[in-house]
Structures are given as C-alpha cells and as structure tokens.
Design a protein around this motif. Structure first.
Motif, short mmCIF file in Angstrom:
data_model
loop_
_atom_site.label_atom_id
_atom_site.label_comp_id
_atom_site.label_asym_id
_atom_site.label_seq_id
_atom_site.Cartn_x
_atom_site.Cartn_y
_atom_site.Cartn_z
N UNK A 255 1.25 -0.75 -0.13
CA UNK A 255 0.17 0.18 0.09
C UNK A 255 0.97 1.20 0.29
N UNK A 256 2.01 1.24 0.52
CA UNK A 256 2.89 2.15 1.06
C UNK A 256 3.98 2.64 -0.40
N UNK A 257 3.63 1.30 -1.28
CA UNK A 257 4.74 1.77 -3.29
C UNK A 257 3.94 2.31 -3.27
N UNK A 258 2.66 2.09 -3.24
CA UNK A 258 1.24 2.51 -4.50
C UNK A 258 1.34 3.63 -4.38
N UNK A 259 1.04 4.07 -2.59
CA UNK A 259 0.78 5.72 -2.84
C UNK A 259 2.11 6.19 -2.31
N UNK A 260 2.89 5.72 -2.71
CA UNK A 260 3.79 6.48 -3.85
C UNK A 260 4.07 6.99 -4.35
N UNK A 261 3.88 5.71 -5.09
CA UNK A 261 3.84 5.81 -6.94
C UNK A 261 3.13 6.51 -7.74
N UNK A 262 1.42 6.87 -7.02
CA UNK A 262 1.10 8.11 -7.14
C UNK A 262 1.48 9.68 -6.96
N UNK A 263 2.07 10.02 -6.32
CA UNK A 263 2.37 11.07 -6.43
C UNK A 263 3.49 11.11 -7.08
N UNK A 264 4.65 10.41 -7.83
CA UNK A 264 5.68 10.11 -8.27
C UNK A 264 4.70 10.63 -9.23
N UNK A 265 3.86 9.69 -9.72
CA UNK A 265 3.20 9.72 -10.85
C UNK A 265 2.31 11.24 -11.55
#
Length: 356
Positions: A255-265
C-alpha cells in the motif's frame, strides 16, 4: 498531463458495524477466509462487505482499504491483528532506548550494540510484544501466537520473559523494558522504539505533507518509510502470530509503495515510479494491484505496449501458478489502456464498476 480534483473522502463512520469489523480485518492483512472464520460468516458474505466498503469509501482496491484503515485509526500502528482502542502514539524521549526491528529478520540494539534475543521461539515472544507495543499481552496469547496448536509441555513463557528481561536492560541497570502485571506482559512505551511504529509515523507524516500540497516531501517521507524494510519480514520466526504479521505488513508495504508511486506520477516522475514498481512487481509477480499500478505508470509514461505486456505476463503467471484469471481491477486497467481512458488512469482515480 491530466489534472485531478481533490475531494473529501468518506470516512469509516459511513460504514455499518459489521463493515467496520471487516475493514479492520482487511487493514490487519487478513484474508477473506480468515475474516470469515473470525466473524462466523461465509467468504461470500465477506467479499460482499469488502465490495460495499470500497464503493462507500470511494477506494480503488484492497490496498487502498488497508491505507484507509490505518489513516482513520481503525487499525492502530504496531498493534498487530487484534482490535484495539485507538489512542495517541507514545514517542520515547530521553535516555537509552532498546531498538527492535521486525521489518526483516528480528534485530535488537541498544546504544549501537546488537543484543542477542535468544533462540527462535524466544525471539517470537519478543516480536509479539514488540508488535503489540502499548498494550498488555496475556500469557495465553503468547502461547497461542507462538506455539499455535502445539503448546509446549511445560510453561516456558515466564522463562523466556525472564531471559529477555535480563537481556533488555538499558545500561545494564536493574530496570527492564518488559513490564509485568497480573494480566500479562508489555514493553515499556518509553524505553523501546519499534521500526514498525517509526514506519507508520513516517507514512502519517507523508500523508500530512500531501494534504499540505507538498507532494515531493510526501515522496521523500515514503522513501524513508520503505527504507526500513530489510528483507523477509520476521524471517524464520515460528507461530501463527508471526505468520499473520507477515501477511499484514506485506500488504501494508504494498500500500505504501502504491501511494508513493501515485505521488511520483502526479509529479511527472514516471521513470522513478516505473523503476520501483518494476522491481516490486518482479518480487511479487502474483500481486495484481502492483501489476495494475505498474501498467498505469507505464501507460502514463508513453509506453502503452509495455503496459499491455505487464498484463499478459501477469495473466500467464496467474493461470500457471494459481489456475485463475486476472481479477476485476487488473482487467479493467487493461481495458482503460486499450481505450486510451486517460481520466481513469490518473493517479488516485477509481477503478470501480463492473468488470468487462
């Protein structure tokens, strides 16, 4: 670049009592069959509750539900899979602290010195206390969590606690960080720092930074949180408690990886998001939510063919290893990419609706 409009998401207060119980269990990393057993209902009933929770709260998938359960206080950081009353996190201040790391093989340090927590069962007892910091763990809970259906012939828990209390004495003084009362054992909140609590504090700070419009800072804090993971969670530790915590913490990490990726995008850092998601997808080839996030990142980075290749690879792996077809979220992501549905692939956009 498409833009998003920030809206206030419904909270867990919008859920019924049974739905809140299911969301708590999902946040703890329990599978549908485990939730069904705990609530004395069928797996179909649990699946129905999960689907309604996602719709009511406007969440994209199960990983988003895990994040929401923590963010709204329904699951308390570092307290394991047992329901807890949410309360303030006590941050240790002053004096030497015992540092316990469970986001990998169990490690115990004091003042830069590594301590020996003993053999695996004794380590499992300490891990259970560390993951329940702030509350008392009964002797029966430790027996059930560490030995499961094969309890020891003699009552060894007090022996293990005695050994651990001798080991975990800051400065070699008379006081141990393991406290004892008639209800059981607990770690002193002021004398112990557990990496799980530190990870959750960083994730909470990242969420606060995002709400303040500081997305780059949110990404940096997420990177620090993910940097605390050090390989296999609770590596080699026996017992049902350790197994449940592996499931819960693995789901939390995803979940944290996905959240970070959303912010990166959102920041246009497509290459960074793709690199991290590719490595994570390779390590978790059967995780459909990670594959879907990687597909979105690749598509938004102008690599539609590569995004569709991720779907084909996941589809074959699911069929070969599990004998199942891709789930609704993964299929819907693929359909959005084929249609060129930019709005549906914006970070944070929902993937609800009927599966194609």
């Amino acid at each position: 670049m498409p833009t998003t409009v920030t809206t206030r998401r419904p909270t867990a207060a919008a859920l019924g009592r049974q739905e809140r119980k299911v969301l708590h269990a999902v946040g703890c990393g329990l599978r549908d069959d485990e939730i069904a057993a705990a609530l004395a209902v069928t797996e179909d009933v649990v699946a129905g509750h999960v689907a309604r929770i996602l719709v009511k709260l406007g969440l994209r998938d199960r990983a988003a539900a895990v994040v929401h359960a923590f963010d709204c206080g329904l699951v308390v950081p570092g307290c394991g899979p047992r329901p807890q009353a949410a309360g303030p996190v006590v941050r240790p201040t002053g004096g030497p602290r015992v540092e316990i790391s469970v986001l990998g093989p169990l490690e115990v340090r004091l003042g830069g010195r590594t301590l020996d927590p003993g053999h695996l069962r004794q380590q499992a007892v300490l891990a259970a206390l560390a993951l329940c910091t702030g509350r008392t763990v009964s002797q029966q809970e430790l027996l059930d969590g560490v030995w499961g259906m094969e309890p020891p012939v003699t009552n060894v828990v007090p022996v293990y606690i005695y050994r651990l209390r001798k080991t975990l004495r800051p400065g070699g003084g008379p006081e141990s960080v393991i406290e004892h009362d008639r209800c059981g054992y607990r770690l002193s909140a002021g004398g112990v720092e557990v990496d799980v609590a530190r990870m959750e504090a960083l994730v909470a700070d990242a969420s606060a930074a995002d709400r303040a419009g500081e997305t780059a800072e949110a990404v940096r804090l997420c990177s620090r949180a993910l940097g605390l993971f050090r390989g296999e969670l609770l590596a080699s530790l026996p017992g049902p408690f350790a197994e449940l915590e592996r499931l819960r913490l693995t789901e939390r990490r995803i979940a944290v990886v996905q959240r970070k990726s959303e912010w990166q995008l959102r920041l246009g850092r497509h290459c960074e998001a793709i690199a991290e998601l590719s490595a994570f997808s390779a390590a978790h080839p059967l995780n459909e939510s990670v594959a879907a996030m990687l597909m979105r990142a690749l598509y938004r980075g102008g690599r539609q063919a590569d995004a569709l290749s991720v779907f084909d690879r996941a589809r074959r792996r699911l069929a070969d290893d599990l004998g199942v077809r891709p789930g609704r979220m993964l299929r819907r992501t693929c359909q959005m990419i084929l249609r060129g549905d930019e709005a549906g692939l914006v970070p944070g956009a929902g993937l609800g609706g009927s599966a194609p």
